[in-house]
Write a protein that holds these residues in place. Structure first.
Motif: not given
Length: 159
Positions: A19-25, A58-60, A90-93
């Protein structure tokens, strides 16, 4: 996988297992462009490492008060598919919600724990205390304890 974040400039990238997530405010249109640029960097990394992402997963999740920014901005996968904005993902459970609460996650955990408790009661005819305690500690309590520190201050689901 250790170098997946190289070249990502403004966003926070985190990976665990597959699992990989990319985030930015995001507070303006320029930051949306920056996030898409960072996504494109990750897509380029995948192509150069002979790897493919499952674009269907892919989810946002969007947080915040700026409805026009939330409604008008779009992000895209490597294949050009629009990434769907969901009320929770869902992110890391853990299930993260757009209202920044864990209500949905707590309800899911309670539902899973009730289901497992029902399965235990239907499957095992004994009600001997040591057996029941072992089954509880092995099958049900881990479901309730996972992320319990994170959820400790949230209001619990009543349904």
């Amino acid at each position: 996988m250790g170098d997946i974040g190289e070249g990502v400039e403004g966003s926070s990238l985190s990976s665990f297992a597959d699992d990989t997530s990319v985030s930015l405010p995001v507070t303006n249109a320029e930051e949306v462009s920056s996030l898409q640029k960072d996504l494109d960097t990750v897509y380029a990394w995948a192509a150069s490492n002979n790897m493919q992402f499952n674009e269907g997963k892919f989810e946002m999740v969007r947080h915040g008060q700026k409805l026009n920014l939330k409604n008008e901005t779009k992000l895209y996968t490597e294949g050009g598919q629009k990434i769907s904005a969901l009320p929770h993902a869902k992110c890391l459970g853990a299930s993260l919600s757009e209202d920044c609460s864990f209500h949905h996650h707590i309800c899911q955990v309670i539902t899973r724990a009730k289901g497992m408790a029902g399965w235990v009661l239907r499957t095992f005819s004994t009600r001997e205390p040591n057996t029941m305690l072992t089954l509880w500690k092995t099958l049900i309590q881990p479901l309730l304890d996972y992320y319990s520190q994170l959820l400790a201050k949230q209001q619990y689901c009543t349904s």
